[in-house]
Design a protein around this motif. Structure first.
Motif, PDB file in Angstrom:
ATOM      1  N   ALA A  92      16.292 -40.658  14.554  1.00  0.00           N
ATOM      2  CA  ALA A  92      16.656 -42.008  14.962  1.00  0.00           C
ATOM      3  C   ALA A  92      15.439 -42.785  15.451  1.00  0.00           C
ATOM      4  O   ALA A  92      15.235 -43.954  15.091  1.00  0.00           O
ATOM      5  CB  ALA A  92      17.726 -41.956  16.042  1.00  0.00           C
ATOM      6  N   ILE A  93      14.619 -42.151  16.271  1.00  0.00           N
ATOM      7  CA  ILE A  93      13.445 -42.837  16.806  1.00  0.00           C
ATOM      8  C   ILE A  93      12.437 -43.104  15.705  1.00  0.00           C
ATOM      9  O   ILE A  93      11.788 -44.166  15.675  1.00  0.00           O
ATOM     10  CB  ILE A  93      12.824 -42.016  17.950  1.00  0.00           C
ATOM     11  CG1 ILE A  93      13.799 -41.929  19.124  1.00  0.00           C
ATOM     12  CG2 ILE A  93      11.505 -42.639  18.393  1.00  0.00           C
ATOM     13  CD1 ILE A  93      14.286 -43.266  19.657  1.00  0.00           C
ATOM     14  N   SER A 135      20.945 -52.904  13.819  1.00  0.00           N
ATOM     15  CA  SER A 135      21.044 -52.247  15.121  1.00  0.00           C
ATOM     16  C   SER A 135      21.236 -50.752  14.908  1.00  0.00           C
ATOM     17  O   SER A 135      21.858 -50.329  13.928  1.00  0.00           O
ATOM     18  CB  SER A 135      22.221 -52.814  15.917  1.00  0.00           C
ATOM     19  OG  SER A 135      22.049 -54.204  16.147  1.00  0.00           O
ATOM     20  N   LEU A 136      20.717 -49.951  15.829  1.00  0.00           N
ATOM     21  CA  LEU A 136      20.816 -48.499  15.718  1.00  0.00           C
ATOM     22  C   LEU A 136      21.422 -47.941  16.989  1.00  0.00           C
ATOM     23  O   LEU A 136      20.945 -48.217  18.094  1.00  0.00           O
ATOM     24  CB  LEU A 136      19.431 -47.886  15.470  1.00  0.00           C
ATOM     25  CG  LEU A 136      19.364 -46.366  15.254  1.00  0.00           C
ATOM     26  CD1 LEU A 136      18.227 -45.991  14.315  1.00  0.00           C
ATOM     27  CD2 LEU A 136      19.210 -45.594  16.575  1.00  0.00           C
ATOM     28  N   TRP A 173      23.445 -40.418  14.938  1.00  0.00           N
ATOM     29  CA  TRP A 173      22.939 -41.784  14.982  1.00  0.00           C
ATOM     30  C   TRP A 173      23.402 -42.566  13.749  1.00  0.00           C
ATOM     31  O   TRP A 173      23.734 -41.993  12.716  1.00  0.00           O
ATOM     32  CB  TRP A 173      21.415 -41.807  15.081  1.00  0.00           C
ATOM     33  CG  TRP A 173      20.669 -41.221  13.903  1.00  0.00           C
ATOM     34  CD1 TRP A 173      20.534 -39.898  13.582  1.00  0.00           C
ATOM     35  CD2 TRP A 173      19.949 -41.944  12.903  1.00  0.00           C
ATOM     36  NE1 TRP A 173      19.787 -39.743  12.447  1.00  0.00           N
ATOM     37  CE2 TRP A 173      19.397 -40.980  12.011  1.00  0.00           C
ATOM     38  CE3 TRP A 173      19.699 -43.294  12.666  1.00  0.00           C
ATOM     39  CZ2 TRP A 173      18.613 -41.336  10.914  1.00  0.00           C
ATOM     40  CZ3 TRP A 173      18.909 -43.653  11.573  1.00  0.00           C
ATOM     41  CH2 TRP A 173      18.388 -42.676  10.710  1.00  0.00           C
ATOM     42  N   GLU A 174      23.420 -43.876  13.899  1.00  0.00           N
ATOM     43  CA  GLU A 174      23.908 -44.723  12.818  1.00  0.00           C
ATOM     44  C   GLU A 174      23.277 -46.101  12.918  1.00  0.00           C
ATOM     45  O   GLU A 174      23.096 -46.637  14.014  1.00  0.00           O
ATOM     46  CB  GLU A 174      25.433 -44.851  12.893  1.00  0.00           C
ATOM     47  CG  GLU A 174      26.055 -45.586  11.716  1.00  0.00           C
ATOM     48  CD  GLU A 174      27.567 -45.535  11.712  1.00  0.00           C
ATOM     49  OE1 GLU A 174      28.173 -46.034  10.742  1.00  0.00           O
ATOM     50  OE2 GLU A 174      28.145 -45.001  12.696  1.00  0.00           O
ATOM     51  N   GLY A 203      20.886 -55.766   4.814  1.00  0.00           N
ATOM     52  CA  GLY A 203      20.162 -54.597   5.292  1.00  0.00           C
ATOM     53  C   GLY A 203      20.749 -53.301   4.760  1.00  0.00           C
ATOM     54  O   GLY A 203      21.747 -53.292   4.031  1.00  0.00           O
ATOM     55  N   GLU A 204      20.144 -52.170   5.140  1.00  0.00           N
ATOM     56  CA  GLU A 204      20.564 -50.873   4.624  1.00  0.00           C
ATOM     57  C   GLU A 204      21.314 -50.075   5.688  1.00  0.00           C
ATOM     58  O   GLU A 204      21.023 -50.159   6.872  1.00  0.00           O
ATOM     59  CB  GLU A 204      19.354 -50.066   4.154  1.00  0.00           C
ATOM     60  CG  GLU A 204      18.406 -49.644   5.265  1.00  0.00           C
ATOM     61  CD  GLU A 204      17.315 -48.697   4.781  1.00  0.00           C
ATOM     62  OE1 GLU A 204      17.042 -48.667   3.572  1.00  0.00           O
ATOM     63  OE2 GLU A 204      16.748 -47.980   5.622  1.00  0.00           O
ATOM     64  N   LYS A 205      22.280 -49.313   5.208  1.00  0.00           N
ATOM     65  CA  LYS A 205      22.954 -48.343   6.074  1.00  0.00           C
ATOM     66  C   LYS A 205      22.088 -47.087   6.133  1.00  0.00           C
ATOM     67  O   LYS A 205      21.430 -46.715   5.169  1.00  0.00           O
ATOM     68  CB  LYS A 205      24.329 -47.993   5.521  1.00  0.00           C
ATOM     69  CG  LYS A 205      25.349 -49.129   5.588  1.00  0.00           C
ATOM     70  CD  LYS A 205      25.972 -49.244   6.960  1.00  0.00           C
ATOM     71  CE  LYS A 205      26.897 -48.105   7.272  1.00  0.00           C
ATOM     72  NZ  LYS A 205      27.552 -48.261   8.613  1.00  0.00           N
TER      73      LYS A 205
END
Length: 452
Positions: A182-183, A345-346, A353-354, A361-363
């Motif tokens: 995620a980071i 947004s994450l 994480w999502e 944008g991309e998923k």
């Protein structure tokens, strides 16, 4: 990045700040049995580990260390006989050899067979025990938050580096693959410009009521448990309460200023560390807070409701906790961090994480199922053991642990002082605010002092 410091700069500034805070105080008698360079195990040797604090968290981390098959638990220590006996029994059954059981951590630190210690005591003991362990030539795994207050944290950074010890802070998200992924995504720039980050812990906690003072339970050395904190009669709320949901005992000492920093310094470091990591940030520029004990009618001192607004360069960070509600910011996610960018947004927590993209944008991500949290403790303690053997910094070194802990403590100082609190990163202090500086350090009860 602009906020990062070289380790030399950090040590120069933190050492000066610690001296300025009056931390060159003495400590009770303690004779080191080995030099600072001692206690270095070769890559092929098993580490001898001493456990200081045999409650649930300490025993868990001890079990994780044994699982690596790179360490043996040679000694356990606690001021509560029941917990110490339980830990010793587990080790004996697991290894076939009973560890030494010692009621005073200072005696444990004298043992030559102890190479490293796991410290899982209440927060108000962390600094004294970590510094004394470093002076005794031991490496340290220290649970979060690293200290009771900011001044102690600065002294800990200096002690770790002066004594050339390896210290891992128990912020295990740094060892978790989902958090790392995620980071990395945040750092990729795909979220665009990040203008806001939210972090939270929202979960009902036990109402402790208003129990009267009484006698400590058999086998508990209450005076030694208090240690550097003010002397006062035993009260069960200031020690442990039984959680109705699990039937287990939980350290309710966390909700009293003498020993800890409330929810912000309990779960806050876990989430705030993810925020800092994602932003590649050091300390915030300022903190403002609002909250109080609005809902739970019991004897706790730390707020059951709190919001803290942190100012970082180019970004606002909001912390929120509620101890009387299960309705979270992201439904069903009682803890988490969300980075809000102009391209997406994450969200990340211990389940996964999502990414939630803006238009076009991309998923992305590895969404987790509510309630299915992933264990990162074994990876984190294994990283510590590897770092000790290789004499290299672990994934969560003391400087990072300090900045995360101090960020949370700065929020509490803003709440307690009622001020917008600024941070001077050059001098490592709160400038021009005597009221806020009342909470920067603490008074120590004799004979307990922060070691030189």
């Amino acid at each position: 990045m602009k906020e990062e410091l070289t380790r030399r700069d950090f040590l120069r500034r933190s050492g000066a700040a610690a001296a300025g805070a009056g931390l060159a105080a003495g400590v009770g008698p303690m004779v080191s049995t080995r030099s600072a360079a001692a206690g270095v195990a070769s890559p092929d040797e098993r580490l001898g580990i001493g456990l200081i604090g045999c409650g649930g968290r300490g025993q868990r981390m001890m079990r994780m260390a044994l699982r690596t098959r790179q360490a043996d638990c040679v000694a356990v220590c606690d001021v509560q006989q029941e917990d110490m006996d339980e830990a010793a029994t587990f080790v004996r059954k697991r290894s076939g050899k009973a560890p030494q059981a010692i009621g005073d951590f200072r005696k444990l630190l004298e043992l030559k067979e102890v190479d490293a210690v796991i410290i899982a005591t209440p927060d108000h003991w962390h600094a004294i025990q970590t510094i004394m362990a470093c002076q005794a030539g031991k490496d340290v795994y220290i649970e979060k938050p690293i200290s009771h207050n900011i001044a102690e944290g600065l002294a800990m950074v200096k002690a770790v580096r002066d004594n050339k010890r390896i210290v891992q802070v128990g912020l295990m998200q740094r060892s978790g693959k989902d958090f790392q992924d995620a980071i990395n995504y945040v750092h990729s720039g795909k979220l665009g410009k990040i203008g806001l980050v939210r972090a939270w812990f929202i979960k009902k906690r036990e109402n402790m009521g208003h129990p009267p003072d009484g006698e400590p339970p058999p086998g508990l050395d209450w005076d030694l448990w208090l240690g550097p904190a003010p002397k006062r009669p035993f009260n069960p709320a200031r020690f442990k309460v039984k959680e109705a949901a699990t039937g287990t005992m939980y350290g309710s000492w966390r909700w009293f200023w003498d020993y800890a920093g409330g929810q912000l310094c309990d779960w806050g470091p876990h989430m705030v560390d993810v925020v800092r990591w994602g932003l590649k940030a050091g300390m915030p520029l300022s903190a403002t807070a609002a909250g109080g004990n609005f809902v739970i009618d019991d004897c706790r001192e730390c707020p059951d409701t709190l919001q803290v607004l942190y100012e970082f360069p180019g970004t606002t960070v909001v912390w929120e906790h509620r101890q009387w509600s299960d309705r979270s910011i992201e439904p069903g996610r009682y803890h988490g961090v969300e980075f809000y960018g102009d391209k997406g947004s994450l969200f990340v927590d211990r389940t996964g994480w999502e990414v939630f993209p803006e238009e076009g944008g991309e998923k992305a991500g590895n969404p987790g199922e509510v309630g299915k949290e992933k264990n990162m403790d074994e990876e984190h303690i294994a990283d510590f053991i590897e770092a000790v053997k290789a004499r290299k910094d672990p994934v969560m070194p003391i400087e990072e642990g300090f900045m995360t802990t101090a960020t949370c403590q700065l929020g509490n100082i803003a709440f307690r002082s009622g001020h917008k609190v600024l941070w001077d990163d050059e001098k490592k202090t709160i400038p021009n605010d005597p009221e806020a500086m009342k909470y920067f350090s603490r008074t120590y009860r004799d004979p307990y002092k922060l070691p030189v």
